[in-house]
Design a protein around this motif. Structure first.
Motif, PDB file in Angstrom:
ATOM      1  N   LEU A 169       9.969   4.701 -20.095  1.00 13.08           N
ATOM      2  CA  LEU A 169       9.293   5.498 -21.119  1.00 13.08           C
ATOM      3  C   LEU A 169       8.456   6.590 -20.455  1.00 13.08           C
ATOM      4  O   LEU A 169       7.535   6.298 -19.696  1.00 13.08           O
ATOM      5  N   ARG A 170       8.783   7.830 -20.765  1.00 12.08           N
ATOM      6  CA  ARG A 170       8.053   8.947 -20.171  1.00 12.08           C
ATOM      7  C   ARG A 170       7.565   9.962 -21.205  1.00 12.08           C
ATOM      8  O   ARG A 170       7.040  11.010 -20.832  1.00 12.08           O
ATOM      9  N   GLY A 171       7.724   9.643 -22.483  1.00  9.82           N
ATOM     10  CA  GLY A 171       7.239  10.589 -23.470  1.00  9.82           C
ATOM     11  C   GLY A 171       7.083   9.993 -24.849  1.00  9.82           C
ATOM     12  O   GLY A 171       7.810   9.069 -25.231  1.00  9.82           O
ATOM     13  N   PHE A 172       6.107  10.511 -25.577  1.00 12.09           N
ATOM     14  CA  PHE A 172       5.906  10.168 -26.979  1.00 12.09           C
ATOM     15  C   PHE A 172       5.521  11.438 -27.716  1.00 12.09           C
ATOM     16  O   PHE A 172       4.619  12.162 -27.280  1.00 12.09           O
ATOM     17  N   VAL A 173       6.228  11.715 -28.803  1.00 11.20           N
ATOM     18  CA  VAL A 173       5.941  12.895 -29.626  1.00 11.20           C
ATOM     19  C   VAL A 173       5.539  12.410 -31.015  1.00 11.20           C
ATOM     20  O   VAL A 173       6.379  11.916 -31.772  1.00 11.20           O
ATOM     21  N   GLY A 174       4.255  12.527 -31.326  1.00  9.89           N
ATOM     22  CA  GLY A 174       3.762  12.156 -32.651  1.00  9.89           C
ATOM     23  C   GLY A 174       3.746  13.381 -33.548  1.00  9.89           C
ATOM     24  O   GLY A 174       2.716  14.053 -33.671  1.00  9.89           O
ATOM     25  N   ASN A 175       4.886  13.660 -34.154  1.00 11.34           N
ATOM     26  CA  ASN A 175       5.037  14.891 -34.945  1.00 11.34           C
ATOM     27  C   ASN A 175       4.945  14.649 -36.444  1.00 11.34           C
ATOM     28  O   ASN A 175       4.733  15.593 -37.201  1.00 11.34           O
ATOM     29  N   ALA A 176       5.103  13.411 -36.893  1.00  9.94           N
ATOM     30  CA  ALA A 176       5.090  13.143 -38.328  1.00  9.94           C
ATOM     31  C   ALA A 176       3.729  13.507 -38.920  1.00  9.94           C
ATOM     32  O   ALA A 176       2.687  13.331 -38.289  1.00  9.94           O
ATOM     33  N   GLY A 177       3.746  14.011 -40.136  1.00  8.74           N
ATOM     34  CA  GLY A 177       2.505  14.356 -40.816  1.00  8.74           C
ATOM     35  C   GLY A 177       2.726  14.431 -42.311  1.00  8.74           C
ATOM     36  O   GLY A 177       3.839  14.727 -42.769  1.00  8.74           O
ATOM     37  N   VAL A 178       1.685  14.126 -43.067  1.00 15.29           N
ATOM     38  CA  VAL A 178       1.773  14.199 -44.525  1.00 15.29           C
ATOM     39  C   VAL A 178       0.588  14.977 -45.068  1.00 15.29           C
ATOM     40  O   VAL A 178      -0.467  15.065 -44.442  1.00 15.29           O
ATOM     41  N   GLN A 179       0.807  15.551 -46.240  1.00 17.16           N
ATOM     42  CA  GLN A 179      -0.262  16.246 -46.966  1.00 17.16           C
ATOM     43  C   GLN A 179      -0.078  15.922 -48.442  1.00 17.16           C
ATOM     44  O   GLN A 179       1.011  16.117 -48.994  1.00 17.16           O
ATOM     45  N   TYR A 180      -1.133  15.402 -49.060  1.00 16.32           N
ATOM     46  CA  TYR A 180      -1.057  15.000 -50.458  1.00 16.32           C
ATOM     47  C   TYR A 180      -1.794  15.992 -51.352  1.00 16.32           C
ATOM     48  O   TYR A 180      -2.575  16.827 -50.876  1.00 16.32           O
ATOM     49  N   THR A 181      -1.543  15.868 -52.636  1.00 15.79           N
ATOM     50  CA  THR A 181      -2.198  16.750 -53.600  1.00 15.79           C
ATOM     51  C   THR A 181      -3.483  16.130 -54.130  1.00 15.79           C
ATOM     52  O   THR A 181      -4.006  16.545 -55.155  1.00 15.79           O
TER      53      THR A 181
END
Length: 314
Positions: free
Chosen positions: A86-98
Motif C-alpha cells: 500500500l503506497r497511496g490513499f485518495v480520499g476524494n468522495a464528498g457530499v453536499q446536502y440542501t
C-alpha cells in the motif's frame, strides 16, 4: 515497483477522470476503488478494461461501521499478499446536502460524517500498512476561503465551531435551508485541511499527507442532492465558466488529482495543492489549536467503532 492505491469517490466526476489517468500513467498500480456494492463492481470492470489491475471494496461512506469493514477487508488482502504494498490513499468522495439536518446511521451530521470522519477512519485504520514512500491525498475545496474570489458567492464560507457541535445536525442557523447545507460543506472542507496538517505531524516519515483543491468544477455529481434548477445549472450552464479563469474543467482537475496522488506534483507533507501546484490555503486554515481539537474529537468519535474481526481503533 507494484503498488496499491486505495481511492474513494472514483465513480464519477474528477474522481473517475483521476482513476482512469492513474491507470494509464502507472501500469504498476493496483487500484482499489471503494464504492457502494453494485456501482463498485461495475466501476471495477469498466476501469479494468484493457488489462488494468482494479478491484473494489464495497462501502457506504456515510456509515463508519461500513468504512471499518472496508478497511478491514483491505488490510486482510494486503496481509494475505493478494494486493501489492500500500503506497497511496485518495480520499476524494464528498457530499453536499440542501440542509444541515441529514443524519448518518451513527448519529453524525452526514456532511461531516462523509467528508471528515470517513476518510479519517480510513487513514487511521490503514496507517500501519503504508509502505514509504506513500502519499495520502484528501480532496479539499477553495470554498474554505469563504470569499467571492474563490467561489463566486455560490457557497457560504465556513463557520467554525466546536467539533462536538459541527459533528451533529443543526449546527448552523436555519438548519433546514440550502445555505446551512452549503455552510456545512465549506466547514467540512476546512476541517479536512486541519486534519491533513495533523497527519503531517503524526504519520511516520515517508507517509505524506496532501490536501488537494480542484477549484470550482461544474458538471460533477456534487449537486445531486440540490433542487432541479440548481442541478440543471450545474450540468448545463455553469460548465461554460470553464472557458474562463473562474472554473476548472473536470478533465483538468481529474488529471491534477492523479498527478498529486502519483507524486508527480512535488509537495511537502502537509501541503495544500491548488490544482497543479503547491499554494497557501486560507489564513483561517492554519490554526494549531483547532487542528489539535479536531484530531482529538475525530479520535473520540471513531474510537469505539468495532471493526470486522473485533479490532477497535485505538
Amino acid at each position: 515497483m507494484r503498488r496499491t492505491i486505495v481511492m474513494t469517490g472514483a465513480t464519477r466526476g474528477i474522481g473517475r477522470v483521476a482513476a482512469e489517468y492513474i491507470l494509464r500513467r502507472s501500469p504498476d498500480v493496483h487500484l482499489v476503488v471503494v464504492a457502494r456494492g453494485s456501482s463498485g463492481a461495475r466501476l471495477a470492470v469498466e476501469l479494468g478494461a484493457g488489462g488494468h489491475a482494479v478491484s473494489y471494496v464495497p462501502a457506504d461512506l456515510g456509515s463508519l461501521q461500513s468504512v471499518c469493514s472496508a478497511a478491514a477487508e483491505i488490510r486482510n488482502r494486503l496481509e494475505a499478499g493478494e494486493l501489492p504494498p500500500l503506497r497511496g490513499f485518495v480520499g476524494n468522495a464528498g457530499v453536499q446536502y440542501t440542509n444541515a439536518l441529514t443524519e448518518s446511521p451513527d448519529g453524525f451530521e452526514s456532511t461531516f460524517a462523509v467528508n471528515v470522519l470517513a476518510h479519517h477512519l480510513f487513514v487511521r485504520l490503514l496507517q500501519d500498512r503504508f509502505i514509504a514512500p506513500s502519499r495520502i491525498v484528501i480532496t479539499a475545496s477553495d470554498t474554505h476561503f469563504g470569499d467571492f474570489k474563490h467561489n463566486l458567492g455560490m457557497v457560504p464560507g465556513p463557520v467554525w465551531k466546536s467539533p462536538d457541535v459541527l459533528a451533529r445536525t443543526g449546527a448552523f442557523p436555519k438548519p433546514q435551508s440550502t445555505a446551512a447545507g452549503r455552510t456545512a460543506y465549506s466547514t467540512s472542507k476546512l476541517a479536512a485541511i486541519y486534519l491533513v496538517h495533523e497527519y503531517a505531524r503524526r504519520l511516520p516519515a515517508g507517509v505524506d499527507a496532501i490536501a488537494y483543491n480542484p477549484g470550482f468544477v461544474p458538471g460533477t455529481g456534487l449537486a445531486r442532492n440540490a433542487d432541479a434548477v440548481s442541478r440543471f445549472a450545474m450540468r448545463r450552464v455553469l460548465p461554460l465558466l470553464t472557458l474562463t479563469p473562474f472554473a476548472t474543467s473536470r478533465d483538468f482537475a481529474g488529471r491534477c488529482l492523479a498527478d498529486v496522488a502519483l507524486g508527480t506534483v512535488r509537495a511537502q507533507t502537509g501541503s495544500y495543492v491548488d490544482r497543479d501546484r503547491s499554494a497557501r490555503s486560507s489564513e483561517e486554515s492554519y490554526d494549531a489549536r483547532r487542528e489539535g481539537e479536531l484530531w482529538e474529537a475525530a479520535e473520540r468519535f471513531t474510537r469505539d467503532i468495532r471493526c470486522q474481526g473485533g479490532s477497535v481503533l485505538g
